[in-house]
Design a protein around this motif. Structure first.
Motif, PDB file in Angstrom:
ATOM      1  N   VAL A  71     -12.798  41.014 -19.870  1.00  0.00           N
ATOM      2  CA  VAL A  71     -13.059  41.455 -18.503  1.00  0.00           C
ATOM      3  C   VAL A  71     -11.879  41.117 -17.600  1.00  0.00           C
ATOM      4  O   VAL A  71     -11.408  41.953 -16.821  1.00  0.00           O
ATOM      5  CB  VAL A  71     -14.358  40.818 -17.972  1.00  0.00           C
ATOM      6  CG1 VAL A  71     -14.537  41.132 -16.480  1.00  0.00           C
ATOM      7  CG2 VAL A  71     -15.566  41.324 -18.756  1.00  0.00           C
ATOM      8  N   MET A  72     -11.365  39.888 -17.708  1.00  0.00           N
ATOM      9  CA  MET A  72     -10.252  39.483 -16.855  1.00  0.00           C
ATOM     10  C   MET A  72      -8.983  40.261 -17.180  1.00  0.00           C
ATOM     11  O   MET A  72      -8.157  40.516 -16.300  1.00  0.00           O
ATOM     12  CB  MET A  72     -10.020  37.977 -16.979  1.00  0.00           C
ATOM     13  CG  MET A  72     -11.127  37.151 -16.330  1.00  0.00           C
ATOM     14  SD  MET A  72     -10.795  35.363 -16.291  1.00  0.00           S
ATOM     15  CE  MET A  72     -11.096  34.938 -17.995  1.00  0.00           C
ATOM     16  N   ALA A  84     -13.143  40.751  -6.085  1.00  0.00           N
ATOM     17  CA  ALA A  84     -12.806  42.129  -6.443  1.00  0.00           C
ATOM     18  C   ALA A  84     -13.420  42.510  -7.784  1.00  0.00           C
ATOM     19  O   ALA A  84     -13.976  43.615  -7.940  1.00  0.00           O
ATOM     20  CB  ALA A  84     -11.287  42.296  -6.488  1.00  0.00           C
ATOM     21  N   LEU A  85     -13.334  41.608  -8.770  1.00  0.00           N
ATOM     22  CA  LEU A  85     -13.953  41.882 -10.064  1.00  0.00           C
ATOM     23  C   LEU A  85     -15.473  41.962  -9.936  1.00  0.00           C
ATOM     24  O   LEU A  85     -16.119  42.783 -10.576  1.00  0.00           O
ATOM     25  CB  LEU A  85     -13.570  40.798 -11.070  1.00  0.00           C
ATOM     26  CG  LEU A  85     -12.328  41.030 -11.924  1.00  0.00           C
ATOM     27  CD1 LEU A  85     -12.104  39.840 -12.853  1.00  0.00           C
ATOM     28  CD2 LEU A  85     -12.443  42.319 -12.737  1.00  0.00           C
ATOM     29  N   ARG A  86     -16.037  41.085  -9.122  1.00  0.00           N
ATOM     30  CA  ARG A  86     -17.486  41.116  -8.903  1.00  0.00           C
ATOM     31  C   ARG A  86     -17.913  42.470  -8.328  1.00  0.00           C
ATOM     32  O   ARG A  86     -18.864  43.104  -8.826  1.00  0.00           O
ATOM     33  CB  ARG A  86     -17.893  39.994  -7.958  1.00  0.00           C
ATOM     34  CG  ARG A  86     -19.391  39.965  -7.608  1.00  0.00           C
ATOM     35  CD  ARG A  86     -19.625  39.102  -6.379  1.00  0.00           C
ATOM     36  NE  ARG A  86     -18.895  39.630  -5.229  1.00  0.00           N
ATOM     37  CZ  ARG A  86     -18.528  38.896  -4.170  1.00  0.00           C
ATOM     38  NH1 ARG A  86     -18.803  37.604  -4.147  1.00  0.00           N
ATOM     39  NH2 ARG A  86     -17.880  39.456  -3.164  1.00  0.00           N
ATOM     40  N   LYS A 101     -20.264  47.902  -8.939  1.00  0.00           N
ATOM     41  CA  LYS A 101     -20.086  49.343  -8.782  1.00  0.00           C
ATOM     42  C   LYS A 101     -20.313  50.081 -10.096  1.00  0.00           C
ATOM     43  O   LYS A 101     -20.935  51.144 -10.129  1.00  0.00           O
ATOM     44  CB  LYS A 101     -18.668  49.624  -8.265  1.00  0.00           C
ATOM     45  CG  LYS A 101     -18.333  51.097  -8.128  1.00  0.00           C
ATOM     46  CD  LYS A 101     -16.904  51.294  -7.628  1.00  0.00           C
ATOM     47  CE  LYS A 101     -16.543  52.774  -7.544  1.00  0.00           C
ATOM     48  NZ  LYS A 101     -15.140  52.972  -7.087  1.00  0.00           N
ATOM     49  N   VAL A 102     -19.818  49.507 -11.190  1.00  0.00           N
ATOM     50  CA  VAL A 102     -19.983  50.150 -12.499  1.00  0.00           C
ATOM     51  C   VAL A 102     -21.454  50.162 -12.907  1.00  0.00           C
ATOM     52  O   VAL A 102     -21.903  51.078 -13.593  1.00  0.00           O
ATOM     53  CB  VAL A 102     -19.128  49.418 -13.550  1.00  0.00           C
ATOM     54  CG1 VAL A 102     -19.465  49.884 -14.957  1.00  0.00           C
ATOM     55  CG2 VAL A 102     -17.650  49.645 -13.263  1.00  0.00           C
ATOM     56  N   VAL A 130     -16.989  33.040  -9.331  1.00  0.00           N
ATOM     57  CA  VAL A 130     -17.407  33.370  -7.967  1.00  0.00           C
ATOM     58  C   VAL A 130     -18.921  33.426  -7.816  1.00  0.00           C
ATOM     59  O   VAL A 130     -19.422  33.670  -6.726  1.00  0.00           O
ATOM     60  CB  VAL A 130     -16.795  34.714  -7.504  1.00  0.00           C
ATOM     61  CG1 VAL A 130     -15.289  34.655  -7.526  1.00  0.00           C
ATOM     62  CG2 VAL A 130     -17.284  35.863  -8.358  1.00  0.00           C
ATOM     63  N   ILE A 131     -19.657  33.209  -8.910  1.00  0.00           N
ATOM     64  CA  ILE A 131     -21.106  33.205  -8.804  1.00  0.00           C
ATOM     65  C   ILE A 131     -21.527  31.930  -8.068  1.00  0.00           C
ATOM     66  O   ILE A 131     -21.027  30.842  -8.322  1.00  0.00           O
ATOM     67  CB  ILE A 131     -21.758  33.270 -10.206  1.00  0.00           C
ATOM     68  CG1 ILE A 131     -21.284  34.517 -10.949  1.00  0.00           C
ATOM     69  CG2 ILE A 131     -23.269  33.229 -10.088  1.00  0.00           C
ATOM     70  CD1 ILE A 131     -21.493  35.809 -10.201  1.00  0.00           C
TER      71      ILE A 131
END
Length: 290
Positions: free
Chosen positions: A229-230, A265-267, A272-273, A282-283
């Motif tokens: 993912v990263m 941004a990844l979150r 969105k996906v 970031v959770i």
């Protein structure tokens, strides 16, 4: 083919070979074909050097209770509600900074100690159920090596049976590489399914391993590999990758969890996906496990 890579920043030949050995073991844990780069850090000098040194540290940890469990929250991508906590292994030798599972589990596998280590960590996880809120679920990783061990499987089956209904609050995360041994995976799941324990496939990335092995597996969720993912961040075709994995999971009727959510941004992109769950730095820190 598995490739381990490290940098020429180590003090001596032994340290260099030890670092690249660990990198190779980490690659073997990823997939049927993979590579892994181990970047040197200030903590590298504190790690044991060589297989025998590692064996001593791991055996001492087993004997003296130095294997510990941290946790990471997994939340619903839409509501933000807690789904479960993943229990993360650490090795905590006295007088030394904790060693993360990514550093010591490859060597545990090499030394054929995974069933012993998994048993010790699972025992901690099962004991944690007694003191926790009855609604909380815990996920814990299993080594592929443990699935090959009939003694471990029988111990786990009996231990879960002793828990009764509480076993339903445990999810066993099995690395995607085991899908290349689908018969072994199905036999393991069938032996334990009567206990009510849940199962999930972890460390999934594209291209999907063994697509023909997935149908019929009773899974709580599919979890994407954090490093994968990263690595997608900043790629033009990131949506194509994540859309394909999401559609695959939806086709099986299995929730998809994105890990490695290291920044907002990844979150936002994962939401969105349309992935179902999120895990990463970031959770919300308030979701820390009891």
């Amino acid at each position: 083919l598995h490739i381990g890579v490290t940098d020429l920043g180590h003090a001596d030949r032994s340290a260099l070979l030890g670092a690249v050995d660990l990198a190779t073991r980490a690659a073997q844990a990823k997939a049927q074909r993979a590579w892994h780069r181990s970047a040197p850090s200030a903590a590298d000098g504190e790690l044991p050097q060589g297989a025998q040194a590692w064996r001593g540290v791991i055996q001492q940890a087993l004997q003296q209770g130095q294997l510990k469990l941290g946790s990471a929250a997994v939340v619903d991508s839409r509501s933000g509600q807690l789904l479960h906590h993943e229990l993360l292994a650490q090795l905590a030798p006295p007088g030394r900074a904790p060693i993360l599972a990514s550093a010591f589990m490859p060597m545990v596998e090499r030394l054929r100690l995974a069933p012993l280590v998994d048993s010790a960590l699972l025992e901690q996880a099962l004991q944690r159920l007694a003191g926790a809120d009855g609604s909380i679920r815990y996920a814990i990783n299993l080594s592929p090596q443990s699935l090959h061990d009939p003694v471990f499987t029988e111990w786990l089956a009996q231990r879960l049976q002793q828990l009764g209904a509480r076993a339903q609050r445990i999810i066993l995360e099995i690395p995607a590489i085991v899908l290349h041994q689908a018969d072994l995976l199905r036999a393991f799941m069938q032996r334990l399914e009567a206990t009510g324990v849940g199962f999930a496939i972890d460390r999934v990335s594209a291209p999907l391993p063994q697509p023909e092995a997935w149908p019929g597996l009773a899974l709580a969720y599919i979890k994407l590999d954090a490093a994968y993912v990263m690595s997608l961040e900043g790629e033009v075709n990131i949506l194509v990758h994540l859309d394909a994995l999401r559609d695959f999971a939806r086709g099986l009727g299995i929730p998809l969890i994105a890990t490695g959510i290291a920044n907002p941004a990844l979150r936002d992109l994962a939401i969105k996906v349309g992935v179902d769950g999120l895990q990463g730095e970031v959770i919300d820190a308030r979701q820390a496990a009891p």
